[in-house]
Structure formats: C-alpha cells, structure tokens
Design a protein around this motif. Structure first.
Motif, PDB file in Angstrom:
ATOM      1  N   GLY A   1     -95.765  -2.509  77.776  1.00 22.56           N
ATOM      2  CA  GLY A   1     -97.097  -2.714  77.227  1.00 22.56           C
ATOM      3  C   GLY A   1     -97.427  -4.429  77.058  1.00 22.56           C
ATOM      4  N   VAL A   2     -96.253  -5.243  76.811  1.00 17.93           N
ATOM      5  CA  VAL A   2     -96.463  -6.618  76.793  1.00 17.93           C
ATOM      6  C   VAL A   2     -96.526  -7.086  77.770  1.00 17.93           C
ATOM      7  CG1 VAL A   2     -95.213  -8.644  76.072  1.00 17.93           C
ATOM      8  CG2 VAL A   2     -94.965  -6.783  74.759  1.00 17.93           C
ATOM      9  N   LYS A   3     -96.268  -6.551  78.958  1.00 17.85           N
ATOM     10  CA  LYS A   3     -96.463  -7.286  80.550  1.00 17.85           C
ATOM     11  C   LYS A   3     -98.230  -7.211  80.539  1.00 17.85           C
ATOM     12  CE  LYS A   3     -93.154  -4.468  82.716  1.00 17.85           C
ATOM     13  NZ  LYS A   3     -93.106  -3.441  83.862  1.00 17.85           N
ATOM     14  N   ALA A   4     -98.909  -6.219  80.152  1.00 18.47           N
ATOM     15  CA  ALA A   4    -100.486  -6.206  80.247  1.00 18.47           C
ATOM     16  C   ALA A   4    -101.191  -7.172  79.158  1.00 18.47           C
ATOM     17  CB  ALA A   4    -100.989  -4.667  79.930  1.00 18.47           C
ATOM     18  N   THR A   5    -100.567  -7.277  78.178  1.00 17.48           N
ATOM     19  CA  THR A   5    -101.287  -8.113  77.170  1.00 17.48           C
ATOM     20  C   THR A   5    -101.051  -9.654  77.552  1.00 17.48           C
ATOM     21  OG1 THR A   5     -99.489  -7.846  75.628  1.00 17.48           O
ATOM     22  CG2 THR A   5    -101.425  -6.306  75.100  1.00 17.48           C
TER      23      THR A   5
ATOM     24  N   ALA B   1     -99.059  -1.798  88.238  1.00  9.08           N
ATOM     25  CA  ALA B   1    -100.438  -1.714  88.961  1.00  9.08           C
ATOM     26  C   ALA B   1    -101.427  -2.425  88.193  1.00  9.08           C
ATOM     27  CB  ALA B   1    -100.654  -0.179  88.916  1.00  9.08           C
ATOM     28  N   ILE B   2    -101.152  -2.335  86.787  1.00  6.50           N
ATOM     29  CA  ILE B   2    -102.283  -3.355  86.282  1.00  6.50           C
ATOM     30  C   ILE B   2    -102.015  -4.591  86.468  1.00  6.50           C
ATOM     31  CG2 ILE B   2    -102.846  -4.042  83.769  1.00  6.50           C
ATOM     32  CD1 ILE B   2    -102.330  -1.167  82.846  1.00  6.50           C
ATOM     33  N   LEU B   3    -100.747  -5.245  86.372  1.00  6.00           N
ATOM     34  CA  LEU B   3    -100.813  -6.660  86.759  1.00  6.00           C
ATOM     35  C   LEU B   3    -101.085  -6.957  88.275  1.00  6.00           C
ATOM     36  CD1 LEU B   3     -97.041  -7.447  85.411  1.00  6.00           C
ATOM     37  CD2 LEU B   3     -99.290  -7.622  84.473  1.00  6.00           C
ATOM     38  N   LEU B   4    -100.850  -6.285  89.118  1.00  3.81           N
ATOM     39  CA  LEU B   4    -101.433  -6.414  90.521  1.00  3.81           C
ATOM     40  C   LEU B   4    -103.134  -6.312  90.729  1.00  3.81           C
ATOM     41  CD1 LEU B   4    -100.726  -6.923  93.417  1.00  3.81           C
ATOM     42  CD2 LEU B   4    -100.297  -4.468  93.884  1.00  3.81           C
ATOM     43  N   HIS B   5    -103.573  -5.298  89.924  1.00  8.57           N
ATOM     44  CA  HIS B   5    -105.121  -5.026  89.830  1.00  8.57           C
ATOM     45  C   HIS B   5    -105.590  -6.308  89.154  1.00  8.57           C
ATOM     46  CE1 HIS B   5    -108.927  -2.946  89.075  1.00  8.57           C
ATOM     47  NE2 HIS B   5    -108.945  -3.772  88.009  1.00  8.57           N
ATOM     48  N   LEU B   6    -105.156  -6.899  88.309  1.00  8.43           N
ATOM     49  CA  LEU B   6    -105.890  -8.030  87.582  1.00  8.43           C
ATOM     50  C   LEU B   6    -105.524  -9.286  88.470  1.00  8.43           C
ATOM     51  CD1 LEU B   6    -105.140  -7.257  83.966  1.00  8.43           C
ATOM     52  CD2 LEU B   6    -107.235  -7.081  84.845  1.00  8.43           C
TER      53      LEU B   6
ATOM     54  N   LEU C   1     -88.904 -16.372  89.233  1.00  6.66           N
ATOM     55  CA  LEU C   1     -88.454 -15.485  90.405  1.00  6.66           C
ATOM     56  C   LEU C   1     -89.215 -15.436  91.583  1.00  6.66           C
ATOM     57  CD1 LEU C   1     -88.183 -12.479  87.659  1.00  6.66           C
ATOM     58  CD2 LEU C   1     -86.405 -13.395  88.750  1.00  6.66           C
ATOM     59  N   GLY C   2     -90.250 -15.794  91.649  1.00  8.44           N
ATOM     60  CA  GLY C   2     -91.345 -15.862  92.957  1.00  8.44           C
ATOM     61  C   GLY C   2     -91.089 -16.875  93.718  1.00  8.44           C
ATOM     62  N   GLY C   3     -90.637 -18.092  93.096  1.00  9.39           N
ATOM     63  CA  GLY C   3     -90.668 -19.332  93.767  1.00  9.39           C
ATOM     64  C   GLY C   3     -91.034 -20.465  92.878  1.00  9.39           C
ATOM     65  N   ASP C   4     -91.668 -21.258  93.209  1.00  7.48           N
ATOM     66  CA  ASP C   4     -92.237 -22.552  92.304  1.00  7.48           C
ATOM     67  C   ASP C   4     -93.313 -22.359  91.324  1.00  7.48           C
ATOM     68  OD1 ASP C   4     -90.269 -24.015  93.913  1.00  7.48           O
ATOM     69  OD2 ASP C   4     -91.833 -24.625  95.398  1.00  7.48           O
ATOM     70  N   ASP C   5     -93.907 -21.228  91.406  1.00  4.55           N
ATOM     71  CA  ASP C   5     -94.956 -21.136  90.643  1.00  4.55           C
ATOM     72  C   ASP C   5     -94.728 -19.970  89.650  1.00  4.55           C
ATOM     73  OD1 ASP C   5     -96.607 -23.200  91.661  1.00  4.55           O
ATOM     74  OD2 ASP C   5     -97.265 -21.875  93.329  1.00  4.55           O
ATOM     75  N   TYR C   6     -95.424 -19.898  88.499  1.00  2.11           N
ATOM     76  CA  TYR C   6     -95.457 -18.717  87.500  1.00  2.11           C
ATOM     77  C   TYR C   6     -96.154 -17.666  88.228  1.00  2.11           C
ATOM     78  CZ  TYR C   6     -96.171 -16.398  82.915  1.00  2.11           C
ATOM     79  OH  TYR C   6     -96.100 -15.575  81.969  1.00  2.11           O
ATOM     80  N   THR C   7     -95.605 -16.345  88.197  1.00  7.77           N
ATOM     81  CA  THR C   7     -96.521 -15.328  88.864  1.00  7.77           C
ATOM     82  C   THR C   7     -96.567 -13.978  88.069  1.00  7.77           C
ATOM     83  OG1 THR C   7     -94.877 -14.724  90.359  1.00  7.77           O
ATOM     84  CG2 THR C   7     -96.299 -16.374  91.188  1.00  7.77           C
ATOM     85  N   ILE C   8     -96.850 -12.936  88.455  1.00 12.46           N
ATOM     86  CA  ILE C   8     -97.067 -11.595  87.943  1.00 12.46           C
ATOM     87  C   ILE C   8     -95.446 -11.129  88.027  1.00 12.46           C
ATOM     88  CG2 ILE C   8     -99.412 -10.951  88.269  1.00 12.46           C
ATOM     89  CD1 ILE C   8     -98.576  -9.381  90.838  1.00 12.46           C
ATOM     90  N   ALA C   9     -94.652 -11.651  88.861  1.00 14.35           N
ATOM     91  CA  ALA C   9     -93.325 -11.270  88.943  1.00 14.35           C
ATOM     92  C   ALA C   9     -92.671 -11.738  87.494  1.00 14.35           C
ATOM     93  CB  ALA C   9     -92.578 -11.942  90.019  1.00 14.35           C
ATOM     94  N   ASP C  10     -92.878 -13.017  87.129  1.00 14.35           N
ATOM     95  CA  ASP C  10     -92.432 -13.401  85.807  1.00 14.35           C
ATOM     96  C   ASP C  10     -92.953 -12.491  84.653  1.00 14.35           C
ATOM     97  OD1 ASP C  10     -90.571 -15.869  86.968  1.00 14.35           O
ATOM     98  OD2 ASP C  10     -92.637 -16.181  87.622  1.00 14.35           O
ATOM     99  N   ILE C  11     -94.056 -12.302  84.754  1.00 15.66           N
ATOM    100  CA  ILE C  11     -94.870 -11.845  83.891  1.00 15.66           C
ATOM    101  C   ILE C  11     -94.398 -10.240  83.594  1.00 15.66           C
ATOM    102  CG2 ILE C  11     -97.255 -10.814  83.062  1.00 15.66           C
ATOM    103  CD1 ILE C  11     -98.408 -13.235  84.428  1.00 15.66           C
TER     104      ILE C  11
END
Length: 281
Positions: free
Chosen positions: A54-58, A119-124, A198-208
């Motif tokens: 749940g925290v992923k989405a918020t 899916a929510i992370l990718l959608h947003l 995790l995904g490289g130099d930038d903060y992304t949905i992978a880290d979220i």
C-alpha cells in the motif's frame, strides 16, 4: 524436535489452522457483503492500507505532488484488511483479487480501475511522464520494478508469514524463505554497489516499489526480530540507499497515509489534502 510430518491427502480441503490472518483467508474470491466505496473530490481515488504494498502507491502520489504535478492530488481511503473491508462489493468490483491497493482513476473521459501495486506505479508514471525514463534505461527500470513485484511474496507471504505470523514454527519454511529473502537483499546490495539507485542514476518507480519492503528491514520495524535474524546490517549498500530514500519528504508522508496503528502522530487513516499532514511530521 516436534514431528511436523504431514502427508497431503489426495484432495485438499481447507482447515481451521489459526494464525493472525486465518479469519480472512478462504480459497474463494469475490464479494462477501454489499458496501459501496466512498469517493472524494479528486480525480484519483485510492483504497489502501499502509502495508508495504500500500505504501508504494501513496509514496508515488506524494512524490508526484512533491515534483510539482498538482493534478496528482488524490483521496486515500482506509481499507482495513483485518476487518475484511477488502471483500466488500465495492472493493472487489475495483479489484477482483481482493487485495490492497486499488485505484480508481477518474482523470480521463472514462473511469479506469487499476489494481496491483506495480500496475498502479506504472500507470501513474506513464500518465504523468515521471519517475520512468523514456531512453535506453527504461527497460532496466522496468526490470527492477518487476523484480520487486515478483519477489515480494517470498518476503511477505513466505518469510514474514512463517517467521512472524504462523501459529506454529516450522524450521523448513523459515529456512527456505530466510534464504530467499537474504538472496534478494544480496541481489539489491550488489546492484546498489554499482550506482545510486536500482534503475540507475535517477530515482524511479523501481525504488518506489522496493523501498517500502526493504526499508523496514533496515530499520528493524518489520516481522519482529527479522533484522537481527537475517543479519540485515551486512547489506551496506542497501542501508545507504534505504537511509537516503527514507529521508525524502514525500516518502515520509506516503508512509503515514492509510496507517491505522502506532502512535497518533505516525498515522493518517484517510488523506484528502496536504493539510491532513499537519502535526504529523
């Protein structure tokens, strides 16, 4: 040592086996009672609980708002899984799988339901064009996103359940899922030795996606004595990454949303505007 030998029958039948979540577990899906979901004024209606998924989405919503995407304002409604809120007719219409989080997106010409945290992370990310690169690193980020989605059941339903919640302690499943959880931390630790995120130099949905699961282990706030049991401190690169992300203002806010336990200052059962965080942080 207690003999826990079990011979499976030819046809399995459910049994009353106790445990913390035994009252909500059934081998069938679908609504158990009629109840519509509440809706607020914003385009995005989130129904969730402050578990790691749940925290992923918020956190995603709060990161979007922190980055200046004002259209990402949202209403977050508490779904108390211990009270079976996830089995209402309204919730199962939004998520047939009966799990949090679930999202109703009313921002377009027609309403769209989105369920499953990844899916929510990718959608947003795609809707707002944020936290997901469009260059050659996109595949790397998506790979780590789905690595996390695929690994979470081993950590939660596997290690977490048998180590912390099962009514009886069985060495085999605890050893099995402890080994897998440590392997997953080692995967992340080796990756984070190569770069900042995790995904490289930038903060992304992978880290979220990964942070709400991994940070509680580094803090020692999940599954009783799991931090010591799994020797989490040995993953120094994960610790560095976790400390950085945990300090982000949006991550701090996201962790509070739909939290209904702990100190009053550390919970926010519903979230409808930024003003709801007053006195919480």
């Amino acid at each position: 040592m207690t003999d826990h030998t079990y011979t499976p029958p030819k046809v399995w039948q459910p049994s009353e086996n106790g445990g913390q979540f035994a009252n909500i577990n059934r081998p069938t899906a679908g609504a158990r009672f009629e109840r519509e979901l509440p809706q607020g004024e914003h385009a995005f209606q989130l129904y969730s609980l402050a578990t790691p998924n749940g925290v992923k989405a918020t956190v995603m919503f709060e990161e979007l708002l922190e980055a200046g995407y004002a259209d990402a304002e949202y209403d977050a409604w508490l779904i108390n899984i211990s009270e079976s809120d996830q089995f209402s007719s309204g919730f199962t219409a939004l998520n047939p799988n009966g799990k949090i989080p679930a999202l109703l997106d009313r921002s377009g010409e027609r309403e769209v339901r989105v369920f499953e945290s990844g899916a929510i992370l990718l959608h947003l990310a795609e809707k707002f064009g944020a936290f997901l690169p469009t260059d050659h690193t996109r595949a790397e980020v998506l790979s780590w996103l789905f690595w996390q989605v695929g690994s979470a059941p081993f950590i939660g339903g596997g290690f977490g359940h048998f180590y912390a919640y099962a009514p009886e302690k069985y060495r085999y499943p605890i050893d099995r899922y402890a080994m897998e959880t440590k392997r997953l931390f080692d995967v992340a630790d080796q990756r984070l030795a190569e770069g900042r995120y995790l995904g490289g130099d930038d903060y992304t949905i992978a880290d979220i996606a990964a942070a709400p699961w991994m940070i509680p282990f580094t803090e020692g706030t999940i599954y009783n004595e799991a931090k010591n049991f799994l020797a989490i401190d040995e993953y120094e690169n994960v610790a560095r990454w976790a400390k950085e992300i945990a300090a982000r203002p949006a991550f701090k806010r996201g962790r509070l949303v739909n939290k209904s336990w702990g100190e009053e200052s550390e919970q926010l059962r519903e979230r409808h505007s930024p003003a709801d965080f007053a006195g919480k942080l």
